[in-house]
Design a protein around this motif. Structure first.
Motif, PDB file in Angstrom:
ATOM      1  N   LEU A  67       0.849  -1.285  -0.081  1.00  0.00           N
ATOM      2  CA  LEU A  67       0.107   0.181  -0.049  1.00  0.00           C
ATOM      3  C   LEU A  67       0.891   1.209   0.090  1.00  0.00           C
ATOM      4  O   LEU A  67       1.734   1.168   0.831  1.00  0.00           O
ATOM      5  N   PHE A  68       0.771   2.058  -0.920  1.00  0.00           N
ATOM      6  CA  PHE A  68       2.025   3.181  -1.111  1.00  0.00           C
ATOM      7  C   PHE A  68       1.020   4.329  -1.512  1.00  0.00           C
ATOM      8  O   PHE A  68       0.039   4.204  -2.166  1.00  0.00           O
ATOM      9  N   ILE A  69       1.883   5.434  -1.179  1.00  0.00           N
ATOM     10  CA  ILE A  69       1.395   7.008  -1.652  1.00  0.00           C
ATOM     11  C   ILE A  69       2.489   7.477  -2.810  1.00  0.00           C
ATOM     12  O   ILE A  69       3.628   6.983  -2.679  1.00  0.00           O
ATOM     13  N   ASP A  70       1.987   8.265  -3.523  1.00  0.00           N
ATOM     14  CA  ASP A  70       2.862   9.018  -4.551  1.00  0.00           C
ATOM     15  C   ASP A  70       2.927  10.573  -4.175  1.00  0.00           C
ATOM     16  O   ASP A  70       2.027  11.076  -4.203  1.00  0.00           O
ATOM     17  N   PHE A  79      -2.081   4.118  -3.541  1.00  0.00           N
ATOM     18  CA  PHE A  79      -2.292   2.839  -4.484  1.00  0.00           C
ATOM     19  C   PHE A  79      -1.710   1.390  -3.906  1.00  0.00           C
ATOM     20  O   PHE A  79      -1.093   1.458  -2.530  1.00  0.00           O
ATOM     21  N   THR A  80      -2.264   0.607  -4.770  1.00  0.00           N
ATOM     22  CA  THR A  80      -1.569  -0.921  -4.176  1.00  0.00           C
ATOM     23  C   THR A  80      -1.023  -1.560  -5.638  1.00  0.00           C
ATOM     24  O   THR A  80      -1.330  -1.089  -6.772  1.00  0.00           O
ATOM     25  N   ALA A  81      -0.383  -2.463  -5.733  1.00  0.00           N
ATOM     26  CA  ALA A  81       0.082  -3.301  -6.811  1.00  0.00           C
ATOM     27  C   ALA A  81       0.624  -4.632  -6.439  1.00  0.00           C
ATOM     28  O   ALA A  81       0.995  -4.945  -5.257  1.00  0.00           O
ATOM     29  N   GLU A  82       0.447  -5.569  -7.531  1.00  0.00           N
ATOM     30  CA  GLU A  82       0.666  -6.897  -7.014  1.00  0.00           C
ATOM     31  C   GLU A  82       2.182  -7.142  -7.014  1.00  0.00           C
ATOM     32  O   GLU A  82       2.678  -6.848  -8.241  1.00  0.00           O
ATOM     33  N   HIS A  83       2.787  -7.461  -6.009  1.00  0.00           N
ATOM     34  CA  HIS A  83       4.384  -7.901  -5.999  1.00  0.00           C
ATOM     35  C   HIS A  83       4.450  -9.353  -6.674  1.00  0.00           C
ATOM     36  O   HIS A  83       3.528 -10.219  -6.551  1.00  0.00           O
ATOM     37  N   GLY A  84       5.868  -9.621  -7.180  1.00  0.00           N
ATOM     38  CA  GLY A  84       6.130 -10.965  -7.549  1.00  0.00           C
ATOM     39  C   GLY A  84       5.571 -10.877  -9.131  1.00  0.00           C
ATOM     40  O   GLY A  84       5.857 -12.058  -9.675  1.00  0.00           O
ATOM     41  N   MET A  85       5.179  -9.792  -9.933  1.00  0.00           N
ATOM     42  CA  MET A  85       5.011  -9.947 -11.178  1.00  0.00           C
ATOM     43  C   MET A  85       6.026  -9.573 -12.097  1.00  0.00           C
ATOM     44  O   MET A  85       5.685  -9.701 -13.345  1.00  0.00           O
ATOM     45  N   GLY A  86       7.094  -9.247 -11.692  1.00  0.00           N
ATOM     46  CA  GLY A  86       8.165  -8.714 -12.691  1.00  0.00           C
ATOM     47  C   GLY A  86       8.126  -7.215 -12.934  1.00  0.00           C
ATOM     48  O   GLY A  86       9.117  -6.725 -13.337  1.00  0.00           O
ATOM     49  N   MET A  93      -6.024   3.391  -5.291  1.00  0.00           N
ATOM     50  CA  MET A  93      -7.366   2.962  -4.425  1.00  0.00           C
ATOM     51  C   MET A  93      -7.784   4.326  -3.938  1.00  0.00           C
ATOM     52  O   MET A  93      -9.115   4.394  -3.741  1.00  0.00           O
ATOM     53  N   TYR A  94      -7.529   5.316  -3.649  1.00  0.00           N
ATOM     54  CA  TYR A  94      -7.935   6.684  -3.334  1.00  0.00           C
ATOM     55  C   TYR A  94      -7.116   7.567  -3.794  1.00  0.00           C
ATOM     56  O   TYR A  94      -5.909   7.809  -4.144  1.00  0.00           O
ATOM     57  N   ASP A  95      -7.920   8.803  -4.257  1.00  0.00           N
ATOM     58  CA  ASP A  95      -7.509  10.024  -4.879  1.00  0.00           C
ATOM     59  C   ASP A  95      -6.608  10.921  -4.176  1.00  0.00           C
ATOM     60  O   ASP A  95      -5.711  11.647  -4.433  1.00  0.00           O
ATOM     61  N   SER A  96      -6.500  10.576  -2.714  1.00  0.00           N
ATOM     62  CA  SER A  96      -5.984  11.279  -1.663  1.00  0.00           C
ATOM     63  C   SER A  96      -5.524  10.599  -0.241  1.00  0.00           C
ATOM     64  O   SER A  96      -6.431   9.734  -0.123  1.00  0.00           O
ATOM     65  N   LEU A  97      -4.601  10.907   0.280  1.00  0.00           N
ATOM     66  CA  LEU A  97      -4.440  10.202   1.593  1.00  0.00           C
ATOM     67  C   LEU A  97      -5.280  10.689   2.512  1.00  0.00           C
ATOM     68  O   LEU A  97      -5.639   9.948   3.338  1.00  0.00           O
TER      69      LEU A  97
END
Length: 105
Positions: A67-70, A79-86, A93-97
């Motif tokens: 789970l990360f922020i930009d 955001f989130t992202a699937e790990h282990g995909m290369g 997930m949300y427009d803002s923190l």
């Protein structure tokens, strides 16, 4: 905490997430921004981990997806992202923190 969000095709997803304490933040960057020897995973190509992404937690059920922020966006979208995909494919997930915090508190 349990978080619900809509994926790219409009399906509502729900998963428990662990949010790092302040004291865990630096160690929480392992696997996203860097490896155990502090070697950077950051790159400038599509699918690379981006310099402006910082991990704030992880999914406790599906397999530890981050789970990360930009921080390049003043609203700090979550955001989130699937790990282990290369490669990393960020799913917003949300427009803002602020929106995220309001939703989970």
């Amino acid at each position: 905490m349990k978080v619900e969000f809509e994926d790219e095709v409009g399906e509502i997803l729900s998963a428990p997430y662990y949010i790092y304490l302040k004291s865990e933040f630096l160690d929480g960057q392992l696997g996203g921004r860097e490896d155990l020897e502090a070697n950077s995973f950051i790159g400038n190509h599509e699918g690379d981990w981006q310099e402006n992404w910082f991990v704030i937690g992880y999914d406790e059920e599906i397999g530890g997806d981050p789970l990360f922020i930009d921080i390049a966006n003043e609203d700090y979208p979550v955001f989130t992202a699937e790990h282990g995909m290369g490669e990393w494919e960020a799913l917003e997930m949300y427009d803002s923190l602020k929106e995220f915090v309001e939703d989970v508190t």
